[in-house]
Design a protein around this motif. Structure first.
Motif, PDB file in Angstrom:
ATOM      1  N   MET A   1      17.383  -4.584   6.663  1.00  0.00           N
ATOM      2  CA  MET A   1      16.278  -4.801   5.755  1.00  0.00           C
ATOM      3  C   MET A   1      15.250  -3.689   5.941  1.00  0.00           C
ATOM      4  N   THR A   2      14.583  -3.332   4.898  1.00  0.00           N
ATOM      5  CA  THR A   2      13.609  -2.254   4.934  1.00  0.00           C
ATOM      6  C   THR A   2      12.257  -2.752   5.437  1.00  0.00           C
ATOM      7  N   ASP A   3      11.464  -1.837   6.001  1.00  0.00           N
ATOM      8  CA  ASP A   3      10.130  -2.181   6.489  1.00  0.00           C
ATOM      9  C   ASP A   3       9.095  -2.140   5.372  1.00  0.00           C
ATOM     10  N   GLU A   4       9.454  -1.603   4.209  1.00  0.00           N
ATOM     11  CA  GLU A   4       8.515  -1.506   3.106  1.00  0.00           C
ATOM     12  C   GLU A   4       8.288  -2.877   2.483  1.00  0.00           C
ATOM     13  N   PRO A   5       7.027  -3.188   2.135  1.00  0.00           N
ATOM     14  CA  PRO A   5       6.771  -4.477   1.493  1.00  0.00           C
ATOM     15  C   PRO A   5       7.396  -4.524   0.098  1.00  0.00           C
ATOM     16  N   GLN A   6       7.870  -5.687  -0.294  1.00  0.00           N
ATOM     17  CA  GLN A   6       8.487  -5.845  -1.601  1.00  0.00           C
ATOM     18  C   GLN A   6       7.469  -6.193  -2.679  1.00  0.00           C
ATOM     19  N   ILE A   7       6.277  -6.547  -2.273  1.00  0.00           N
ATOM     20  CA  ILE A   7       5.180  -6.834  -3.187  1.00  0.00           C
ATOM     21  C   ILE A   7       4.105  -5.776  -2.965  1.00  0.00           C
ATOM     22  N   LEU A   8       3.672  -5.136  -4.043  1.00  0.00           N
ATOM     23  CA  LEU A   8       2.694  -4.052  -3.962  1.00  0.00           C
ATOM     24  C   LEU A   8       1.353  -4.499  -4.530  1.00  0.00           C
ATOM     25  N   LEU A   9       0.284  -4.069  -3.893  1.00  0.00           N
ATOM     26  CA  LEU A   9      -1.067  -4.342  -4.372  1.00  0.00           C
ATOM     27  C   LEU A   9      -1.559  -3.142  -5.178  1.00  0.00           C
ATOM     28  N   VAL A  10      -2.749  -3.272  -5.745  1.00  0.00           N
ATOM     29  CA  VAL A  10      -3.302  -2.227  -6.624  1.00  0.00           C
ATOM     30  C   VAL A  10      -3.331  -0.866  -5.939  1.00  0.00           C
ATOM     31  N   ALA A  11      -3.821  -0.800  -4.714  1.00  0.00           N
ATOM     32  CA  ALA A  11      -3.911   0.486  -4.009  1.00  0.00           C
ATOM     33  C   ALA A  11      -2.526   1.107  -3.799  1.00  0.00           C
ATOM     34  N   ASP A  12      -1.516   0.273  -3.528  1.00  0.00           N
ATOM     35  CA  ASP A  12      -0.153   0.772  -3.333  1.00  0.00           C
ATOM     36  C   ASP A  12       0.390   1.394  -4.616  1.00  0.00           C
ATOM     37  N   VAL A  13       0.198   0.692  -5.730  1.00  0.00           N
ATOM     38  CA  VAL A  13       0.712   1.179  -7.018  1.00  0.00           C
ATOM     39  C   VAL A  13      -0.031   2.443  -7.435  1.00  0.00           C
ATOM     40  N   ALA A  14      -1.338   2.470  -7.237  1.00  0.00           N
ATOM     41  CA  ALA A  14      -2.116   3.670  -7.577  1.00  0.00           C
ATOM     42  C   ALA A  14      -1.609   4.878  -6.791  1.00  0.00           C
ATOM     43  N   LYS A  15      -1.321   4.676  -5.532  1.00  0.00           N
ATOM     44  CA  LYS A  15      -0.802   5.769  -4.704  1.00  0.00           C
ATOM     45  C   LYS A  15       0.556   6.251  -5.222  1.00  0.00           C
ATOM     46  N   MET A  16       1.425   5.327  -5.588  1.00  0.00           N
ATOM     47  CA  MET A  16       2.752   5.704  -6.083  1.00  0.00           C
ATOM     48  C   MET A  16       2.669   6.460  -7.409  1.00  0.00           C
ATOM     49  N   PHE A  17       1.660   6.122  -8.237  1.00  0.00           N
ATOM     50  CA  PHE A  17       1.482   6.790  -9.525  1.00  0.00           C
ATOM     51  C   PHE A  17       0.535   7.982  -9.436  1.00  0.00           C
ATOM     52  N   ARG A  18       0.078   8.280  -8.230  1.00  0.00           N
ATOM     53  CA  ARG A  18      -0.827   9.414  -7.993  1.00  0.00           C
ATOM     54  C   ARG A  18      -2.060   9.351  -8.890  1.00  0.00           C
ATOM     55  N   CYS A  19      -2.725   8.201  -8.870  1.00  0.00           N
ATOM     56  CA  CYS A  19      -3.960   8.031  -9.633  1.00  0.00           C
ATOM     57  C   CYS A  19      -4.928   7.219  -8.786  1.00  0.00           C
ATOM     58  N   SER A  20      -6.154   7.129  -9.218  1.00  0.00           N
ATOM     59  CA  SER A  20      -7.134   6.324  -8.491  1.00  0.00           C
ATOM     60  C   SER A  20      -6.972   4.851  -8.860  1.00  0.00           C
ATOM     61  N   VAL A  21      -7.510   4.009  -8.014  1.00  0.00           N
ATOM     62  CA  VAL A  21      -7.495   2.572  -8.297  1.00  0.00           C
ATOM     63  C   VAL A  21      -8.258   2.302  -9.594  1.00  0.00           C
ATOM     64  N   ARG A  22      -9.358   2.990  -9.790  1.00  0.00           N
ATOM     65  CA  ARG A  22     -10.156   2.818 -11.011  1.00  0.00           C
ATOM     66  C   ARG A  22      -9.340   3.172 -12.254  1.00  0.00           C
ATOM     67  N   THR A  23      -8.606   4.280 -12.194  1.00  0.00           N
ATOM     68  CA  THR A  23      -7.772   4.685 -13.328  1.00  0.00           C
ATOM     69  C   THR A  23      -6.724   3.622 -13.629  1.00  0.00           C
ATOM     70  N   LEU A  24      -6.150   3.047 -12.595  1.00  0.00           N
ATOM     71  CA  LEU A  24      -5.151   1.999 -12.777  1.00  0.00           C
ATOM     72  C   LEU A  24      -5.770   0.774 -13.449  1.00  0.00           C
ATOM     73  N   TYR A  25      -6.938   0.339 -12.978  1.00  0.00           N
ATOM     74  CA  TYR A  25      -7.619  -0.795 -13.606  1.00  0.00           C
ATOM     75  C   TYR A  25      -7.966  -0.508 -15.067  1.00  0.00           C
ATOM     76  N   GLU A  26      -8.400   0.723 -15.356  1.00  0.00           N
ATOM     77  CA  GLU A  26      -8.730   1.087 -16.731  1.00  0.00           C
ATOM     78  C   GLU A  26      -7.494   1.028 -17.626  1.00  0.00           C
ATOM     79  N   ALA A  27      -6.372   1.530 -17.126  1.00  0.00           N
ATOM     80  CA  ALA A  27      -5.127   1.483 -17.895  1.00  0.00           C
ATOM     81  C   ALA A  27      -4.683   0.043 -18.127  1.00  0.00           C
ATOM     82  N   LEU A  28      -4.841  -0.787 -17.132  1.00  0.00           N
ATOM     83  CA  LEU A  28      -4.492  -2.202 -17.289  1.00  0.00           C
ATOM     84  C   LEU A  28      -5.368  -2.872 -18.341  1.00  0.00           C
TER      85      LEU A  28
END
Length: 71
Positions: free
Chosen positions: A1-28
């Motif tokens: 099993m992998t050590d990576e979490p299977q559920i991602l929070l806002v900061a995790d997704v923002a990092k993966m998409f190379r954007c700020s948390v604010r940008t992610l909230y605005e897009a949502l």
């Protein structure tokens, strides 16, 4: 099993998409983010790592942020 979490929070997704948390909230709020979050728990947004990884690995998808076309 992998050590990576299977559920991602806002900061995790923002990092993966190379954007700020604010940008992610605005897009949502605009409805322009390509992946729907999971149902909220404790008022926090969460995403499935499997869905995010699948989107990021799609052939021909835009590079960088979801709305920016590759050159």
């Amino acid at each position: 099993m992998t050590d990576e979490p299977q559920i991602l929070l806002v900061a995790d997704v923002a990092k993966m998409f190379r954007c700020s948390v604010r940008t992610l909230y605005e897009a949502l709020s605009r409805g322009s983010f390509p992946i729907a979050p999971l149902p909220r728990i404790d008022r926090k947004l969460r995403w499935s790592r499997q869905q995010v990884d699948a989107y990021l690995q799609q052939p021909g998808r835009v590079s960088g942020r979801w709305g920016r076309r590759s050159a």
